[in-house]
Design an enzyme around this catalytic site. Structure first.
Site, short mmCIF file in Angstrom:
data_model
loop_
_atom_site.label_atom_id
_atom_site.label_comp_id
_atom_site.label_asym_id
_atom_site.label_seq_id
_atom_site.Cartn_x
_atom_site.Cartn_y
_atom_site.Cartn_z
N SER A 237 0.84 -1.19 0.00
CA SER A 237 0.00 0.00 0.00
C SER A 237 0.88 1.25 0.00
O SER A 237 1.71 1.41 -0.89
CB SER A 237 -0.96 -0.04 1.19
OG SER A 237 -1.96 0.93 1.06
N ASP A 344 -8.01 -2.88 -7.33
CA ASP A 344 -7.51 -2.58 -5.99
C ASP A 344 -8.56 -1.80 -5.20
O ASP A 344 -9.07 -0.76 -5.65
CB ASP A 344 -6.22 -1.77 -6.10
CG ASP A 344 -5.57 -1.55 -4.75
OD1 ASP A 344 -4.71 -2.35 -4.38
OD2 ASP A 344 -5.95 -0.58 -4.06
N HIS A 393 -6.85 -5.72 -1.57
CA HIS A 393 -5.81 -4.71 -1.32
C HIS A 393 -4.75 -5.33 -0.41
O HIS A 393 -5.07 -5.98 0.58
CB HIS A 393 -6.40 -3.46 -0.67
CG HIS A 393 -5.40 -2.36 -0.48
ND1 HIS A 393 -4.73 -1.77 -1.54
CD2 HIS A 393 -4.94 -1.73 0.63
CE1 HIS A 393 -3.91 -0.84 -1.09
NE2 HIS A 393 -4.01 -0.79 0.22
#
Length: 500
Positions: A237, A344, A393
């Protein structure tokens, strides 16, 4: 014949070493040393098909190049037999260390630090950058400090941390990196690992993400990193974006300090964001609803953000562009492997697509499909990447990271192939290893059309859903979508079931 003899000699001495280690350990326990510690379950037999040798002894793989797979199978089985010995004395937890340079801090001025699990004898180091969004002005940083203080302060960090996924020390969970030196750097700078500004009387918060990374690397040199062969800078991330922003500077720092033999590489997971137009434009008042470009434009000023020099020169005056993968990637000199879900969840969130269980409108479906297409287009020239058509994610620290496949290849396998290809390149062998793909991207056009995607659960019932149930639940119209694709509805359902 000579090669077979050489292989048997290597295996013979390795087994002898294993017996000596086991015998010594058993003798220590028999003599009434420390009480034996409870240990985790040993890896299953499935590991024999996926594992890789440790680095306890050096192997010249060029001597068995034509029979590498058979040789590796034998060594994997050897690693399996060695594991019960090592498991009795393995410490699985990473331990907290604060930076020696106390002037480099978290947002609130508390000391920054890292978690470390050393692996004696290994010359591979994995340094992981944690993710966790960001804040870009005093108001939303104040709110973040009240609700997510762990991401801005070290005051309540635990003394130990257990790695998962690619940070795991269990070979069945982490087949190729389980014996590396593991480093986890907690995210407490809220600046996508880019900031270089201290806390002052004028600045309520410090933003020192880029400096934290450099100080961790400096501290690790005295703990064995100085003898490393490979340093893999990984992150998920915001940490994945942090890899793109910092991998070259980490390599340059080591070179400046005289450590020119350490090969620095990057692994960016779920950090390849697009600066696309939102599905529904909103005012930039908080982290979630603000458009990606606007967040970075404001944030880079607030953080005193630093970007790679080559990218800065390419986008002088508009350095915010360097936070977007497809723009910064061509300027990066070190090898970087990209891991990115094609759908995502964080990208969809900042684009104001909120999949909360309500039926998705037709315009939203088109937007979601177009997002997958856009991501594919930005990744097509990336030589080493893994992009499943899943709605999720973050990836590499998940316990299912070995299960998802693209075109029959798992991510651990693809990373191993990448590692081999880099080794071959360093030996001036231009051709990649046969049957070892490193450019893997799904071609099916819908979220979760890959049958190996992570499980989706109904948010209201908690029940697992297959891809067809999920798409129906979200308002997917099979008849209409089949018509748009020019195919029979039953054929479309078959494609969704098989992931083709």
């Amino acid at each position: 014949m000579k090669r077979s003899l050489w292989v048997m000699q290597v295996l013979h001495w390795a087994v002898m070493l294993a017996l000596v280690q086991c015998g010594a350990l058993g003798a220590r326990r028999f003599r009434g040393g420390r009480n034996p510690q409870p240990r985790r379950a040993l890896p299953s037999a499935h590991y024999r098909d996926r594992g890789e040798t440790t680095e306890s002894f050096s192997l010249d793989f060029t001597a068995v190049e034509e029979n590498m797979d058979n040789f590796m199978t034998q060594v994997k089985n050897l690693a399996q037999s060695l594991y019960p010995c090592s498991a009795q004395k393995l410490d699985y937890d990473m331990k907290l260390h604060f930076l020696e340079n106390t002037s480099v801090t978290c947002n609130d001025g508390t000391p920054a630090g890292y978690y470390l699990k050393e692996s004696k004898g290994s010359k591979r180091w994995l340094i992981f950058l944690e993710g966790g969004w960001y804040c870009f002005n005093k108001e939303n940083c104040d709110s973040r400090y009240e609700t997510m203080r762990r991401l801005m302060s070290s005051s309540k960090w635990p003394q130990t941390k257990t790695g998962t996924g690619m940070l795991s020390s269990l070979p069945e969970e982490n087949p190729h990196w389980w014996n590396a030196n593991m480093v986890f750097i907690p995210y407490c700078s809220s600046d996508v690992w880019s900031g270089a500004s201290p806390k002052t009387d004028q600045n309520d918060y410090a933003f020192m993400g880029s400096l934290i990374i450099k100080e961790v690397v400096k501290d690790l040199l005295s703990k064995g990193l100085d003898n490393a062969k490979i340093l893999l800078l990984a992150g998920s991330s915001a940490g994945g974006t942090g890899v793109l922003l910092n991998v070259d500077s980490v390599s340059e720092l080591l070179e400046e300090l005289g450590h020119t033999n350490i090969q620095v590489r990057g692994l960016s997971d779920s950090g390849w964001f697009l600066d696309n137009k939102q599905y529904r434009c909103t005012d930039c008042v908080d982290t979630i609803n603000c458009a990606p470009t606007e967040v970075i434009k404001r944030g880079i000023k607030y953080w005193g953000g630093v970007v790679p020099e080559r990218c800065r020169q390419a986008y002088e005056g508009k350095e915010w562009n360097c936070f977007f993968g497809y723009k910064v990637y061509p300027t990066i000199k070190r090898p970087v492997f990209i891991v990115q879900w094609l759908f995502d969840e964080a990208q969809l969130t900042v684009d104001n697509i909120h999949l909360t269980g309500q039926p998705v409108q037709e315009g939203q479906w088109r937007y979601i499909q177009n997002l997958g297409t856009e991501l594919r287009n930005t990744l097509k020239d990336v030589p080493a990447m893994f992009a499943p058509a899943c709605l999720s994610h973050e990836f590499i620290t998940r316990n299912y990271w070995t299960d998802v496949q693209v075109k029959g290849t798992s991510l651990p396998r693809a990373l191993h192939c990448w590692d081999r290809s880099l080794q071959d390149t360093s030996r001036n062998n231009k051709s990649p290893p046969k049957g070892c793909p490193v450019h893997l991207i799904d071609s099916c056009p819908w979220p979760h059309c890959n049958p190996t995607c992570p499980t989706i659960r109904d948010q209201s019932t908690g029940q697992e859903m297959n891809v067809i149930q999920f798409l129906m639940h979200m308002g997917f119209d099979v008849q209409k979508m089949a018509h748009q694709q020019g195919m029979d509805p039953s054929k479309l359902l078959g494609m969704l079931s098989s992931g083709s």
